[in-house]
Design a protein around this motif. Structure first.
Motif, PDB file in Angstrom:
ATOM      1  N   TRP A  42      -3.037  -4.403  -7.554  1.00 23.20           N
ATOM      2  CA  TRP A  42      -2.739  -3.014  -7.892  1.00 23.20           C
ATOM      3  C   TRP A  42      -1.263  -2.691  -7.664  1.00 23.20           C
ATOM      4  CZ3 TRP A  42      -5.972  -0.796 -10.875  1.00 23.20           C
ATOM      5  CH2 TRP A  42      -7.340  -1.074 -10.804  1.00 23.20           C
TER       6      TRP A  42
ATOM      7  N   SER B 216       0.830  -1.208   0.000  1.00 17.95           N
ATOM      8  CA  SER B 216       0.000   0.000   0.000  1.00 17.95           C
ATOM      9  C   SER B 216       0.864   1.256   0.000  1.00 17.95           C
ATOM     10  CB  SER B 216      -0.936  -0.006   1.211  1.00 17.95           C
ATOM     11  OG  SER B 216      -1.805  -1.122   1.189  1.00 17.95           O
TER      12      SER B 216
ATOM     13  N   SER C  52      -8.647   9.550   0.146  1.00 13.72           N
ATOM     14  CA  SER C  52      -9.499   8.528  -0.476  1.00 13.72           C
ATOM     15  C   SER C  52      -8.681   7.326  -0.927  1.00 13.72           C
ATOM     16  CB  SER C  52     -10.251   9.132  -1.660  1.00 13.72           C
ATOM     17  OG  SER C  52     -11.065  10.206  -1.247  1.00 13.72           O
ATOM     18  N   LEU C  53      -7.472   7.577  -1.400  1.00 10.03           N
ATOM     19  CA  LEU C  53      -6.628   6.479  -1.869  1.00 10.03           C
ATOM     20  C   LEU C  53      -6.261   5.547  -0.722  1.00 10.03           C
ATOM     21  CD1 LEU C  53      -5.032   5.228  -4.212  1.00 10.03           C
ATOM     22  CD2 LEU C  53      -3.148   6.784  -3.656  1.00 10.03           C
TER      23      LEU C  53
ATOM     24  N   ARG D 246      -9.315   3.566   0.334  1.00 11.98           N
ATOM     25  CA  ARG D 246      -9.645   2.519  -0.641  1.00 11.98           C
ATOM     26  C   ARG D 246      -8.718   1.319  -0.502  1.00 11.98           C
ATOM     27  NH1 ARG D 246     -13.233  -0.359  -3.340  1.00 11.98           N
ATOM     28  NH2 ARG D 246     -12.541  -0.955  -5.443  1.00 11.98           N
TER      29      ARG D 246
ATOM     30  N   LEU E 241      -8.392   2.305  -9.659  1.00 11.92           N
ATOM     31  CA  LEU E 241      -8.376   1.934  -8.249  1.00 11.92           C
ATOM     32  C   LEU E 241      -9.500   2.622  -7.478  1.00 11.92           C
ATOM     33  CD1 LEU E 241      -7.001   0.524  -5.865  1.00 11.92           C
ATOM     34  CD2 LEU E 241      -5.382   2.402  -5.750  1.00 11.92           C
ATOM     35  N   LEU E 242      -9.727   3.901  -7.758  1.00 12.37           N
ATOM     36  CA  LEU E 242     -10.764   4.638  -7.036  1.00 12.37           C
ATOM     37  C   LEU E 242     -12.150   4.493  -7.658  1.00 12.37           C
ATOM     38  CD1 LEU E 242      -9.067   8.007  -6.001  1.00 12.37           C
ATOM     39  CD2 LEU E 242      -9.438   5.957  -4.642  1.00 12.37           C
ATOM     40  N   GLY E 243     -12.229   3.871  -8.827  1.00  8.46           N
ATOM     41  CA  GLY E 243     -13.533   3.689  -9.448  1.00  8.46           C
ATOM     42  C   GLY E 243     -13.998   4.964 -10.114  1.00  8.46           C
TER      43      GLY E 243
ATOM     44  N   SER F 221     -14.592   7.854  -8.778  1.00  3.43           N
ATOM     45  CA  SER F 221     -14.222   9.115  -8.111  1.00  3.43           C
ATOM     46  C   SER F 221     -13.341   9.940  -9.038  1.00  3.43           C
ATOM     47  CB  SER F 221     -13.471   8.828  -6.802  1.00  3.43           C
ATOM     48  OG  SER F 221     -14.294   8.069  -5.935  1.00  3.43           O
TER      49      SER F 221
ATOM     50  N   ALA G 210      -9.585  -0.779   2.480  1.00  2.00           N
ATOM     51  CA  ALA G 210     -10.809  -1.572   2.375  1.00  2.00           C
ATOM     52  C   ALA G 210     -10.658  -2.778   1.454  1.00  2.00           C
ATOM     53  CB  ALA G 210     -11.954  -0.684   1.876  1.00  2.00           C
ATOM     54  N   LEU G 211      -9.646  -2.787   0.601  1.00  5.53           N
ATOM     55  CA  LEU G 211      -9.484  -3.890  -0.350  1.00  5.53           C
ATOM     56  C   LEU G 211      -8.951  -5.135   0.344  1.00  5.53           C
ATOM     57  CD1 LEU G 211      -7.900  -2.095  -3.450  1.00  5.53           C
ATOM     58  CD2 LEU G 211     -10.225  -2.989  -3.254  1.00  5.53           C
TER      59      LEU G 211
END
Length: 743
Positions: free
Chosen positions: A229, A194, A213-214, A217, A260-262, A264, A220-221
């Motif tokens: 990733w 990470s 946010s990164l 995220r 990665l953030l979808g 966003s 949560a993965l």
């Protein structure tokens, strides 16, 4: 610092800290002695706590470097450059214009002598990569130090701390072992992956990266998705080095960022700006050095995954029979181990009994380890000098395979592993290191295994406890006398003196502090990691060999090596008859014993002159570490105390006169066969008794000796070095890394 601190206050505060660091290099130590050696650490910790200071710090360091260049203050350059590069590696984002100024400065260092041009070239090449693909240096450091699986960058680093439990108190050993274990427990492969992903995206995207946010995220993965990733980021960053520009690199990482953030969108970063991603603590292991072969065994265990993928005989030729079951692990799917057992088959494949179909991994392993032809290839002389290729050589040739089997590709061996061995203690543990290093090189000369696969680097942190252990203490030796190597390194490299030599008395104090959990877990591991990461310039010390002749003719001569000093003293006579004879002779001739000394004296023109002298002496001291830098490291400084008898009306009197000279080789004999003792490297455990003679000379590289023997056998008439021998290092040198080498 509070958030209300404006840019001018921040810049003035950092400038004050940098100037204090430079004053310490000039010998003006801080008023508070507890701050010695901690100025650099507090500066970098300030950046970790407030990442927005990184650009300000880099800008100030660049200005100070340019000021040192204009004022010809060269002793500032390397410390400032190391501080700058360590900041640049960890900074979340540095403008390319600032990196370009650092790059141009490093290129200007190429016109200066060593070590400035060496360090300048190294950092210029790193900066060139970093400017093309921001975040590369951070990513590579974390991948190698944490042994993360990565095909584009398959390198591994590990730090081994060795301490002699007989030289250091148990409290220090226990504290260091606890700190290193706590540093490893506090981090995980997922967390390190990470960190790599976050830092790479921040370095490429800058202020448009939503760090908050990164991180949320990635947290949560599941672990499998984090690794996915991570591999995507590593492939993108390493692929950028192939020639693509910075814009293409940014575009690749921006696609990964959106994936990665979808949904966003980018550009909605929080107001606090970029968040820092400190370097995780490297993989550090602490070892109590209790066995002579422990260093070699730990290095082999570090290479274990690589050794399992090569031919089994690579390890089989070197490991002892009792160690084979531990080293040869079995198949991971069935959980069975392969042991060395007595073979009862005929050696012919058609006589082998039919076996059940193994599982897929076992089948793949057996197909790779199939029987070879019965002709044993004679080893080439090149096999024993593989370190000439420095990792670019090819492995020993293999006999041809069976008919119908495709030939196995013989790719070049690469040094994918780096072992950074840190020796904690005084000159006595360095003497043990010289012994272990000589033994390792002899083993490698007979059968190469570690050399083409492993980059071995040594580091030294002096530690002198307040109450040394009586069993191994050097008599009448103070802290300065026990740390002559560290003292020489500190005189040669001011940055080593400022950051490492200050730990000499600090580590024992920190290890016994009641609140040590709040300090040592952070400070000690950070300083050791900084030294191992940035200390890349070796100082090479000559290892000397000694041949000891004993009083008993039936006892074979002993051969040993030493690094710092050799001390001879008159031995007390054990028997009453010898004791009375000695007393009577001492009354007539004075204390001590008669010695015959033959040596080659070194003069300023580097020409050697053979000299011999006979005298009565109480002892002899040979020192390999010079008291001044100008004397160099290649020779011994010998001090002989001669007893001179004078007669007058009052009777006989005796006076002691010290003779001092420099030599490369020396022979000492006791013509009256009176025994004396020989102590090596200030270590009472390495004391020889009943000695009547010794021979000291520079220790030769074992590979040179082996190749020289082979050349002599093939061409007995040749007296000079011919063939491969001319290109081999002749002397055995022990390299100890510092930040600058010898300035």
């Amino acid at each position: 610092p509070g958030p209300a601190m404006d840019s001018s206050e921040l810049e003035s505060d950092i400038l004050r800290r940098v100037r204090a660091l430079l004053r310490e290099l000039d010998g003006h130590h801080p008023s508070c002695q507890s701050d010695r050696g901690m100025l650099r650490w507090t500066l970098h910790k300030r950046m970790d706590q407030n990442p927005r200071t990184s650009c300000v710090l880099v800008s100030i360091l660049v200005k100070e470097l340019e000021r040192a260049e204009r004022g010809d203050l060269r002793h500032y350059i390397i410390p400032l450059l190391h501080t700058l590069m360590y900041t640049l590696i960890q900074a979340p984002c540095i403008p390319d214009e600032l990196c370009a100024r650092v790059y141009d400065f490093c290129k200007r260092l190429l016109t200066l002598p060593k070590p400035f041009c060496t360090i300048g070239l190294d950092y210029a090449s790193r900066l060139q990569v970093e400017r093309t693909a921001p975040g590369t240096l951070y990513q590579r450091m974390v991948i190698s130090e944490q042994s993360l699986r990565s095909a584009p960058f398959p390198y591994q680093d590990r730090i081994f701390i060795f301490a002699d439990p007989e030289l250091l108190p148990e409290a220090i050993c226990k504290a260091l072992a606890t700190d290193t274990e706590a540093a490893q427990v506090s981090q995980s492969p997922r967390g390190c992956m990470s960190c790599v992903v976050t830092h790479a995206l921040q370095a490429a995207l800058g202020d448009t990266c939503d760090s908050h946010s990164l991180r949320a995220r990635l947290q949560a993965l599941p672990p499998g998705d984090v690794e996915h990733w991570f591999q995507q980021v590593v492939a993108a960053v390493e692929g950028s080095e192939g020639g693509s520009d910075r814009g293409q690199h940014t575009a690749r990482l921006e696609r990964i960022y959106h994936g990665l953030l979808g949904s966003s969108p980018a550009g909605n970063a929080p107001q606090e700006g970029l968040q820092g991603t400190p370097l995780p603590s490297p993989n550090i292991s602490f070892h109590r050095w209790t066995e002579d072969e422990q260093l070699w065994k730990e290095l082999v265990l570090f290479l274990r995954p690589l050794s399992q993928s090569c031919e089994p005989e690579c390890l089989g030729q070197e490991l002892e029979p009792m160690e084979m079951p531990d080293m040869l692990s079995g198949c991971g799917c069935c959980g069975q181990s392969r042991f060395s057992v007595l073979s009862t088959d005929s050696g012919i494949e058609r006589d082998l009994p039919a076996q059940e179909e193994p599982c897929a991994p076992c089948a793949a392993e057996r197909s790779r380890l199939h029987r070879k032809g019965g002709i044993k290839k004679k080893p080439s002389p090149l096999d024993s000098v593989a370190f000439l290729q420095a990792g670019s050589g090819k492995p020993p040739g293999k006999p041809p395979g069976r008919a119908g089997m495709p030939p196995e590709p013989a790719g070049p061996l690469q040094r994918l592993h780096t072992a950074r061995v840190v020796l904690l203690g005084d000159d006595r543990i360095l003497g043990r290191l010289a012994q272990a290093f000589h033994s390792l090189r002899k083993r490698e000369a007979r059968r190469v295994f570690l050399t083409p696969r492993l980059d071995l680097q040594f580091y030294h942190i002096p530690v002198v406890p307040g109450q040394p252990q009586p069993s191994a203490s050097a008599e009448h030796a103070g802290p300065e006398e026990l740390c002559e190597v560290a003292g020489y390194l500190g005189r040669a490299d001011p940055w080593y003196e400022s950051n490492i030599n200050t730990l000499c008395h600090m580590i024992p104090k920190l290890a016994t502090m009641p609140s040590r959990a709040l300090v040592t877990d952070l400070f000690l591991t950070d300083v050791i990691a900084y030294y191992a990461r940035m200390g890349t310039q070796p100082v090479c010390f000559q290892v000397h060999s000694v041949k000891v002749l004993f009083q008993d003719p039936a006892q074979d001569p002993a051969e040993d090596v030493f690094l710092t000093e050799l001390l001879t003293q008159v031995q007390d006579s054990p028997s009453h008859r010898e004791l009375s004879t000695t007393k009577r002779k001492s009354t007539l001739d004075g204390p001590g014993m008669d010695l015959t000394v033959t040596y080659r004296r070194v003069v300023l023109s580097d020409r050697q002159k053979e000299l011999a002298l006979s005298l009565r002496s109480t002892g002899l001291l040979m020192k390999a570490i010079p008291a001044e830098e100008a004397e160099g490291l290649g020779c011994l400084t010998v001090t002989i105390t001669e007893i001179i008898r004078t007669s007058n009306l009052a009777g006989r009197s005796f006076s002691a006169v010290a003779h001092r000279f420099r030599t490369c080789s020396i022979k000492v004999r006791s013509p009256e066969q009176r025994p004396f003792t020989v102590r090596l490297d200030k270590d009472s455990r390495r004391t020889y008794r009943d000695v009547i003679g010794l021979e000291v000379s520079p220790c030769l590289e074992p590979s040179y000796c082996l190749q020289k023997t082979r050349t002599t056998k093939s061409s007995p008439q040749e007296t000079e070095d011919v063939g491969l021998v001319k290109f081999l290092p002749k002397s055995l040198l022990l390299p100890i890394n510092t930040f600058a080498g010898v300035i």
